[in-house]
Design an enzyme around this catalytic site. Sequence first.
Site, PDB file in Angstrom:
ATOM      1  CB  CYS A 106      60.858  85.778  19.010  1.00  0.00           C
ATOM      2  SG  CYS A 106      59.986  84.209  18.822  1.00  0.00           S
ATOM      3  CB  CYS A 109      55.805  83.618  17.483  1.00  0.00           C
ATOM      4  SG  CYS A 109      56.582  82.731  18.839  1.00  0.00           S
ATOM      5  CB  SER A 110      55.913  87.966  19.282  1.00  0.00           C
ATOM      6  OG  SER A 110      54.845  87.221  19.848  1.00  0.00           O
ATOM      7  CB  CYS A 111      59.517  84.282  22.575  1.00  0.00           C
ATOM      8  SG  CYS A 111      58.470  82.874  22.129  1.00  0.00           S
TER       9      CYS A 111
HETATM   10 FE    FE Z   1      57.898  83.608  20.052  1.00  0.00          FE
END
Ligand code: FE
Length: 205
Positions: A106, A109-111
């Site tokens: 991602c 961000c951090s999906c």
């Molecule tokens: Fe994310």
Amino acid sequence: MPDEKPEHHHEHSEHELRAEALETLLTEKGLVTADAIDGIIRLFEEDIGPMNGAKVVARAWCDDGFRARLLDDATAAIGELDVTMLPEAPIVVVPNEPGVHNVVVCTLCSCYPSGLLGISPKWYKDPAYRSRVVREPRRVLSEMGLDLAPELEVRVWDSSAELRYMVLPARPEGCEDWDEARLAGLVTRDSMIGTALPRDPSEAT
Ligand code: FE
């Protein structure tokens, strides 16, 4: 539409702060050790968390019809299985095939497909991984211990709040007569992110 940022974009949510406070309190009272907490987190990150994903992969390795449905509409196909997961963004499963290796990131961000893979590893949220794996995937994967043949095409999939990707790793050689439950034991978290391959059947118990 005034697009609200999803909750996980906040650096320190209320839950995180509460968890941190609780951990500090329990550690200071001598009720748990930081090592024990790290051990539990590791268990969730690497073993318990990714179990749903491993079941999905093992079923796809055993059942060509399921595999086809999984690649066509993963969210619906996963619904056929006996897996409990919180509702999250639709999932797309991308298969490793002869000549193609997939890896998930991602960049924003951090999906992460946490319903299938549990808690994301720290490095997945690391800005270095997120930016570099797009620019130089081979090099990043090699640094993580996965050296890909030069003729292999590497596809990088950028997850988002609307869509999560999971890699369907290729079934290793040497486990032709294994049943689904045993096969699931070969499927690691990282093999479903695409930064590793499944365990070698000859080294698995
Ligand atoms: Fe994310």
